[in-house]
Design a protein around this motif. Structure first.
Motif, short mmCIF file in Angstrom:
data_model
loop_
_atom_site.label_atom_id
_atom_site.label_comp_id
_atom_site.label_asym_id
_atom_site.label_seq_id
_atom_site.Cartn_x
_atom_site.Cartn_y
_atom_site.Cartn_z
N VAL A 1 0.84 -1.20 0.00
CA VAL A 1 0.00 0.00 0.00
C VAL A 1 0.88 1.25 0.00
N GLU A 2 1.91 1.19 0.81
CA GLU A 2 2.82 2.34 0.93
C GLU A 2 3.44 2.70 -0.42
N GLU A 3 3.76 1.63 -1.20
CA GLU A 3 4.42 1.85 -2.48
C GLU A 3 3.57 2.65 -3.47
N GLY B 1 2.12 7.71 -2.87
CA GLY B 1 3.34 8.50 -2.85
C GLY B 1 3.46 9.34 -1.58
N GLY B 2 4.65 9.36 -1.00
CA GLY B 2 4.90 10.21 0.18
C GLY B 2 4.27 9.70 1.46
N SER B 3 3.87 8.44 1.46
CA SER B 3 3.18 7.95 2.65
C SER B 3 4.06 6.99 3.43
N ARG B 4 3.58 6.69 4.63
CA ARG B 4 4.27 5.71 5.48
C ARG B 4 3.15 4.82 6.03
N ALA B 5 3.25 3.49 5.79
CA ALA B 5 2.20 2.57 6.24
C ALA B 5 2.70 1.76 7.43
N LYS B 6 1.84 1.65 8.44
CA LYS B 6 2.23 0.87 9.62
C LYS B 6 1.09 -0.07 10.00
N PRO B 7 1.44 -1.28 10.41
CA PRO B 7 0.40 -2.17 10.93
C PRO B 7 -0.13 -1.62 12.25
N ILE B 8 -1.41 -1.79 12.49
CA ILE B 8 -1.96 -1.47 13.79
C ILE B 8 -1.84 -2.73 14.61
#
Ligand SMILES: Nc1ncnc2c1ncn2[C@@H]1O[C@H](COP(=O)(O)OP(=O)(O)OP(=O)(O)O)[C@@H](O)[C@H]1O
Ligand SMILES: [Mg+2]
Lengths: 408, 225
Positions: free
Chosen positions: A256-258, A261-268
């Motif tokens: 998803v992060e890829e 653009g410009g995002s950072r994805a983290k698991p909850i």
């Protein structure tokens, strides 16, 4: 000759052979059915668990370049793990002055999608938004349908003394917008302090066109294991590929992060871990049941073979008298066992497959397609059952003393 | 005199306190037909089982064709049985679900490889060429015993052991079996050790030993040898 012996011995003693065959078929069928539905069960359970809410959160990456744009949202349904994305909801938060019949108060407005149809070329149409990612919200009223409708959190509604049907004004940076309240949401969380309005309206109000503060993604994932916990940046190429192609919550987040653009994805993690632990327990339970079924089948095989062996001891004694060594005797009995278990495995597989279909239809109301590995597994299970079950009888056969048995 | 096929020295077999076979020195020359007689419980079967490698002595030594049976392992004894001896019992121990031919071939299977033509020939030699496909249940007692004989000689053993092989047969069948054994021995030159209660049967052999209470008490020549 061995084949001839086996053939005649089967044809001439159908009863004990059928008894053993039955035990093996049962064991193999139960194992097949359990393993067959366990995949389905895990899947259903995982889907069920998705109603606990999103398990991945996307935020703008730290630093200047960090951003999250609503134009990128449809791309979430194009990633490698797109079929595992159950749903997502974008949010834009902002501080505003609320005006209502009760006066003016500061508070947070959240722009979001409630249940928005999403069309992505080449993908089936879907509905995205809070309705999908947060099905546990208790709504007094209904979901907004037009741009000027909004849902208010229960706590904020109490402070502002509004109810479904009232109007509320949100003002920020010289702009203001009036929303018609159509629902009051109780969630037990921070959402109760916010006003939820259509994303586009809030973007205009806050003067942040196309911008987002957060996206919550709900994805089907597999439980983390030791491999999944490894640091992807330190993996070899093959390892990374394996990791990327396994639906760990981290690898789905990465996908998803890829695209955003410009995002950072983290698991909850509190969601992802609890879910993983539960699914793992479920898998262990199914495995345990399977092993138990196989074990009891092996016991049944053992006892019926034992009985058959007692009847056959003159035959064994005779073979020994003719000069059969332990290897040759073992070959005959294991040969018989092998044939029975292959047949038993095949029948068990067919029966188990049917059983799995019936179970999944009655319990889950769905159809299962059994995975390919199930067939070799069923045969393997039958073999294990047969071999484990024939160990003791074989030992007994080898211990037969011709002199005692053949005594006139 | 020919070399000895069987040589025992102080051969003993006891079951706890019961001494089924008291120290026995016995020598059987190659090609001899030895008959063992004695009361019930005198140790005849015990001796025969020791000679056939079906049982192990508790004392003394036993050597068959130069092999000391005491030194053989379990599988070694099995190999000895399949290579050197053929055994016939009083009961016609045949495998009920196999045909006469298959019963004979089974012995070949344990010995080396089954050879249907050879097995058929063996059954023809015992006069059962026409009952190849019959199962033991479909054969008379005498015929079953002949199948046993065919099975016992199929691997050309040097020693044929019989534990009252004619015990269950009537006079006519007994004579038929004995004639058969004589003819086979004349062709194949194997040695025979046969236990019997029947004086008439004993007369077919070269030498008879009498046992009582585990001891060899008397021996006589029935024919010049
Ligand atoms: N397995 C055994 N355990 C204890 N005693 C045994 C066993 N086998 C044989 N005996 C004893 O050894 C003695 C000799 O037995 P054996 O079978 O050799 O007699 P036999 O001469 O063949 O008699 P028969 O003519 O009745 O067959 C008997 O007293 C018998 O009770
Ligand atoms: Mg006896």
């Amino acid at each position: 000759m061995l084949i001839r012996i086996l053939k005649s011995s089967f044809l001439k003693r159908p009863k004990p052979v059928l008894l053993v065959l039955l035990s093996i078929v049962m064991g193999s069928a139960v194992a097949t059915a359990f393993l067959g539905i366990s995949g389905e069960l895990s899947h259903k359970m995982a889907l069920e668990l998705r109603s606990y809410g999103a398990n991945i959160v996307l935020e703008p990456a730290a630093g200047e370049a960090g951003s999250l744009k609503s134009d990128d949202l449809p791309k979430i349904k194009t990633i490698f793990w797109k079929h595992n994305i159950v749903g997502f909801a974008p949010y834009l938060f902002g501080q505003v002055d609320f005006g209502s019949a009760a006066g003016r108060q500061r508070g947070v407005v959240a722009g979001t999608w409630f249940g928005r149809p999403l069309q992505v070329p080449g993908e089936p149409d879907s509905i995205q938004g809070v309705k999908v990612t947060a099905p546990w919200w208790e709504l007094d009223g209904r979901w907004p349908e037009t741009p000027d409708e909004a849902v208010i959190g229960a706590a904020l509604a109490k402070r502002l003394k509004v109810a479904p049907g009232s109007d509320i004004t949100a003002a920020a940076a010289g702009k203001s917008r009036t929303f018609h309240i159509v629902g009051v949401a109780s969630t037990g969380g921070f959402e109760e302090e916010q006003l939820f309005a259509p994303l586009a309206e809030v973007q205009t109000l806050l003067n942040k066109p196309g911008q987002l503060s957060r996206v919550l993604v709900s994805a089907l994932t597999v439980p983390m294991d030791d491999f999944g916990r490894k640091n992807p940046s330190r993996m070899t190429r093959e390892e990374y590929e394996k990791w990327y192609c396994t639906a760990y919550v981290t690898s789905v987040a990465k996908g998803v992060e890829e695209v955003m653009g410009g995002s950072r994805a983290k698991p909850i993690w509190q969601i992802a871990s609890a879910e993983g632990a539960l699914l793992k327990k479920l898998e262990s339970l199914m495995l345990l049941l399977t092993v138990l079924a196989l074990f009891s089948a092996a016991c049944a095989v053992s006892s019926s073979l034992m009985a058959a062996m007692a009847k056959r001891s003159p035959e064994i004694a005779l073979m020994k008298t003719m000069g059969a060594d332990r290897f040759q005797i073992a070959a005959i009995f294991l040969g018989e066992t092998l044939v029975i278990s292959l047949l038993g495995g095949l029948l068990g597989y067919l029966a188990g497959d049917r059983l799995a279909v019936v179970i999944s239809r009655t319990v889950f109301d769905s159809t299962v397609t059994s995975p390919l590995w199930l067939f070799p597994t069923a045969i393997g299970a039958a073999l294990v059952v047969a071999l484990a079950g024939s160990a003791a009888p074989l030992k007994r056969a080898l211990a037969v003393e011709p002199v005692r048995v053949l005594k006139g | 005199m020919a070399a000895a096929i069987i040589e025992t020295s102080q051969l003993t077999r006891s079951y706890g306190d019961i001494c089924a076979l008291k120290p026995l020195d016995l020598c059987v020359p190659e090609g001899e037909w030895l008959t063992v007689m004695g009361h019930s419980g005198s140790g005849k079967s015990t001796l025969l089982n020791l000679l056939g490698g079906l049982d192990r002595p508790t004392g003394g030594s036993i050597s068959v064709r130069g092999t000391d049976l005491a030194t053989l392992s379990e599988d070694g004894l099995a190999r000895f049985r399949r290579d050197c001896v053929g055994i016939i019992f009083q009961q016609h121990h045949l495998i009920p679900y196999l045909t006469a031919l298959e019963n004979v071939m089974m012995s070949q299977y344990f010995h080396s490889v089954p050879d249907e033509a050879e097995a058929r020939h063996a059954l023809e030699r015992v006069g059962l060429g026409h009952r190849l496909k019959n199962r033991p249940g479909e054969l008379s007692g005498g015929e079953q015993q002949r199948v046993c004989i065919a099975r016992a000689i199929i691997n050309s053993p040097r020693l044929l052991l019989g534990d009252e092989p004619t015990g269950n047969l009537d006079h006519k069948s007994t004579t038929m079996v004995m004639e058969l054994l004589r003819d086979l021995r004349d062709e194949d030159r194997f040695s025979i050790v046969m236990v019997t209660h029947n004086q008439e049967v004993a007369a077919w052999g070269d030498r008879t030993i009498h046992m009582d209470d585990g001891c060899l008490v008397r021996e006589e020549r029935t024919k010049g040898c």
